[in-house]
Write a protein that holds these residues in place. Structure first.
Motif, PDB file in Angstrom:
ATOM      1  N   TRP A 160       9.621   8.594   1.458  1.00 55.39           N
ATOM      2  CA  TRP A 160       9.376   7.157   1.524  1.00 55.39           C
ATOM      3  C   TRP A 160       9.358   6.641   2.956  1.00 55.39           C
ATOM      4  CZ3 TRP A 160      13.421   5.514  -2.718  1.00 55.39           C
ATOM      5  CH2 TRP A 160      12.909   5.870  -3.981  1.00 55.39           C
ATOM      6  N   THR A 161       8.750   5.467   3.107  1.00 52.75           N
ATOM      7  CA  THR A 161       8.856   4.728   4.360  1.00 52.75           C
ATOM      8  C   THR A 161      10.072   3.804   4.283  1.00 52.75           C
ATOM      9  OG1 THR A 161       7.438   2.941   3.547  1.00 52.75           O
ATOM     10  CG2 THR A 161       6.367   4.786   4.703  1.00 52.75           C
ATOM     11  N   PHE A 194       0.825  -1.204   0.000  1.00 52.29           N
ATOM     12  CA  PHE A 194       0.000   0.000   0.000  1.00 52.29           C
ATOM     13  C   PHE A 194       0.864   1.260   0.000  1.00 52.29           C
ATOM     14  CE2 PHE A 194      -2.311   3.356   2.289  1.00 52.29           C
ATOM     15  CZ  PHE A 194      -3.375   3.520   1.419  1.00 52.29           C
ATOM     16  N   ALA A 195       1.945   1.259   0.785  1.00 45.73           N
ATOM     17  CA  ALA A 195       2.830   2.427   0.822  1.00 45.73           C
ATOM     18  C   ALA A 195       3.450   2.681  -0.542  1.00 45.73           C
ATOM     19  CB  ALA A 195       3.927   2.203   1.867  1.00 45.73           C
ATOM     20  N   ARG A 196       3.782   1.615  -1.259  1.00 48.22           N
ATOM     21  CA  ARG A 196       4.373   1.760  -2.599  1.00 48.22           C
ATOM     22  C   ARG A 196       3.374   2.380  -3.574  1.00 48.22           C
ATOM     23  NH1 ARG A 196       9.404   1.989  -4.995  1.00 48.22           N
ATOM     24  NH2 ARG A 196       9.349   1.061  -7.071  1.00 48.22           N
ATOM     25  N   ASN A 237      26.992  -1.846  -4.501  1.00 50.02           N
ATOM     26  CA  ASN A 237      27.459  -0.838  -3.553  1.00 50.02           C
ATOM     27  C   ASN A 237      26.588  -0.698  -2.303  1.00 50.02           C
ATOM     28  OD1 ASN A 237      29.632   0.059  -5.260  1.00 50.02           O
ATOM     29  ND2 ASN A 237      28.105   1.143  -6.508  1.00 50.02           N
ATOM     30  N   TYR A 238      25.380  -1.302  -2.332  1.00 47.48           N
ATOM     31  CA  TYR A 238      24.445  -1.030  -1.236  1.00 47.48           C
ATOM     32  C   TYR A 238      23.856  -2.269  -0.576  1.00 47.48           C
ATOM     33  CZ  TYR A 238      24.365   3.929  -2.446  1.00 47.48           C
ATOM     34  OH  TYR A 238      24.719   5.237  -2.664  1.00 47.48           O
ATOM     35  N   PHE A 239      24.204  -3.464  -1.047  1.00 56.27           N
ATOM     36  CA  PHE A 239      23.515  -4.634  -0.488  1.00 56.27           C
ATOM     37  C   PHE A 239      23.830  -4.836   0.994  1.00 56.27           C
ATOM     38  CE2 PHE A 239      22.951  -9.148   0.470  1.00 56.27           C
ATOM     39  CZ  PHE A 239      21.621  -9.288   0.111  1.00 56.27           C
ATOM     40  N   SER A 240      25.069  -4.665   1.402  1.00 56.57           N
ATOM     41  CA  SER A 240      25.418  -4.829   2.815  1.00 56.57           C
ATOM     42  C   SER A 240      24.716  -3.783   3.670  1.00 56.57           C
ATOM     43  CB  SER A 240      26.933  -4.734   3.011  1.00 56.57           C
ATOM     44  OG  SER A 240      27.577  -5.821   2.404  1.00 56.57           O
ATOM     45  N   ARG A 241      24.562  -2.588   3.127  1.00 56.00           N
ATOM     46  CA  ARG A 241      23.835  -1.550   3.858  1.00 56.00           C
ATOM     47  C   ARG A 241      22.339  -1.871   3.917  1.00 56.00           C
ATOM     48  NH1 ARG A 241      26.070   4.144   1.546  1.00 56.00           N
ATOM     49  NH2 ARG A 241      27.201   2.823   0.068  1.00 56.00           N
ATOM     50  N   PHE A 242      21.821  -2.501   2.856  1.00 50.80           N
ATOM     51  CA  PHE A 242      20.430  -2.956   2.888  1.00 50.80           C
ATOM     52  C   PHE A 242      20.225  -3.956   4.027  1.00 50.80           C
ATOM     53  CE2 PHE A 242      17.890  -6.691   1.775  1.00 50.80           C
ATOM     54  CZ  PHE A 242      16.621  -6.131   1.724  1.00 50.80           C
ATOM     55  N   LEU A 276      14.231   0.627   1.507  1.00 53.15           N
ATOM     56  CA  LEU A 276      15.084  -0.561   1.460  1.00 53.15           C
ATOM     57  C   LEU A 276      14.855  -1.353   0.178  1.00 53.15           C
ATOM     58  CD1 LEU A 276      14.900  -1.846   5.158  1.00 53.15           C
ATOM     59  CD2 LEU A 276      16.741  -0.574   4.057  1.00 53.15           C
ATOM     60  N   TYR A 277      13.596  -1.425  -0.262  1.00 50.82           N
ATOM     61  CA  TYR A 277      13.316  -2.124  -1.518  1.00 50.82           C
ATOM     62  C   TYR A 277      14.023  -1.450  -2.686  1.00 50.82           C
ATOM     63  CZ  TYR A 277      10.699  -3.894  -5.530  1.00 50.82           C
ATOM     64  OH  TYR A 277      10.358  -4.447  -6.743  1.00 50.82           O
ATOM     65  N   ASN A 278      14.055  -0.138  -2.685  1.00 53.84           N
ATOM     66  CA  ASN A 278      14.705   0.591  -3.762  1.00 53.84           C
ATOM     67  C   ASN A 278      16.202   0.285  -3.827  1.00 53.84           C
ATOM     68  OD1 ASN A 278      14.570   2.895  -5.818  1.00 53.84           O
ATOM     69  ND2 ASN A 278      16.145   3.671  -4.416  1.00 53.84           N
TER      70      ASN A 278
END
Length: 283
Positions: A228-229, A215-217, A245-250, A234-236
């Motif tokens: 964003w929520t 629903f938020a999307r 570059n961002y998977f570990s941060r995800f 995180l999905y983005n």
């Protein structure tokens, strides 16, 4: 059944549960260890990282960029969840009290309609809700999301009603004889005796917007990442071009999101379980 067979059956039963628990925990453990990885991307060649660091958490919390704005997402989600929790809890408890402790024309028909509406998945109405919000200019609005999350919450009255049914009617009748109004009876007699179901309702109402993505999307679709929520943000970060570059941060963000809920459950576990078990059986 002989004693030996009972022991063997118990061992097999516990072994099966242990295997299922391990299978269930593997993705969570992998998410946790990857969040401490010194490699920014997704490393599928090994389960545990070669190098360990807390830098992913530090960057998520204190080094926001155009892709990862975790503090802003967390704040947005927390505000939506808090207001939704307050409004939904009030709605659910008031509807539950009315259906359990009051008698009025059409009560059973209203209760049956509420239960029937709850049988339909919420996403069936999302498109219609989106166009309604668009017509009143409430898309891409946190206020609009709070309205929708809490608007139909009263339909989830059934468990709280079941708990209220277990409270002796004589207590309310004594309050009426003393001249107490319906509101006074609800606030000063029923609620103090219903702490477990109140806690259960608060946690359940908080979890709905906290964990929601679909629903938020649909509603927050402007592309402005600061609105964003956490779920959308995180999905983005899972876009193919961002994974290196961002998977570990995800993964670090996923752990950070789970911490408040985990703490809440640990603190409120006793009341939460009592609320479920007490409200699942009509007294």
């Amino acid at each position: 059944m002989s004693k030996k067979k009972k022991v063997v059956r118990k061992i097999l039963h516990n072994l099966l549960l242990a295997i299922l628990a391990v299978i269930w925990l593997i993705p969570i453990v992998w998410l946790l260890v990857t969040s401490f990885s010194g490699y920014d991307g997704m490393n599928t060649s090994r389960f545990f990282p070669k190098t360990w660091t807390i830098n992913n958490y530090f960057r998520m919390l204190f080094q926001s960029d155009t892709v990862a704005q975790f503090p802003r997402w967390f704040t947005n989600t927390f505000i939506i969840a808090i207001f939704t929790c307050l409004i939904s809890t009030i709605f659910i408890l008031m509807v539950s009290y009315a259906t359990s402790c009051m008698r009025f024309k059409g009560r059973k028909a209203l209760m049956n309609a509420g239960v029937m509406l709850q049988l339909f998945p919420g996403f069936l109405s999302m498109i219609a809700i989106y166009f309604i919000l668009k017509a009143v200019n409430l898309t891409n609005s946190h206020f609009g999301m709070i309205l929708v999350y809490s608007g139909a919450s009263g339909l989830g009255y059934l468990i709280a009603k079941g708990y209220f049914d277990t409270i002796p009617a004589s207590l309310r009748e004594a309050a009426y004889l003393e001249g107490a109004s319906e509101l006074t009876t609800f606030v000063k007699i029923v609620l103090p005796l219903s702490q477990p179901i109140v806690v259960y309702t608060v946690i359940s109402s908080f979890l709905v917007p906290w964990a929601d993505f679909i629903f938020a999307r649909i509603i927050l679709n402007s592309g402005i990442s600061s609105d964003w929520t956490v779920a959308i943000g995180l999905y983005n970060m899972l876009q193919r071009n961002l994974l290196p570059n961002y998977f570990s941060r995800f993964c670090a963000g996923g752990i950070l999101v789970a911490i408040p809920i985990g703490i809440l459950f640990v603190i409120m576990q006793k009341f939460y379980v009592e609320g479920i078990t007490g409200g699942s059986v009509k007294g």
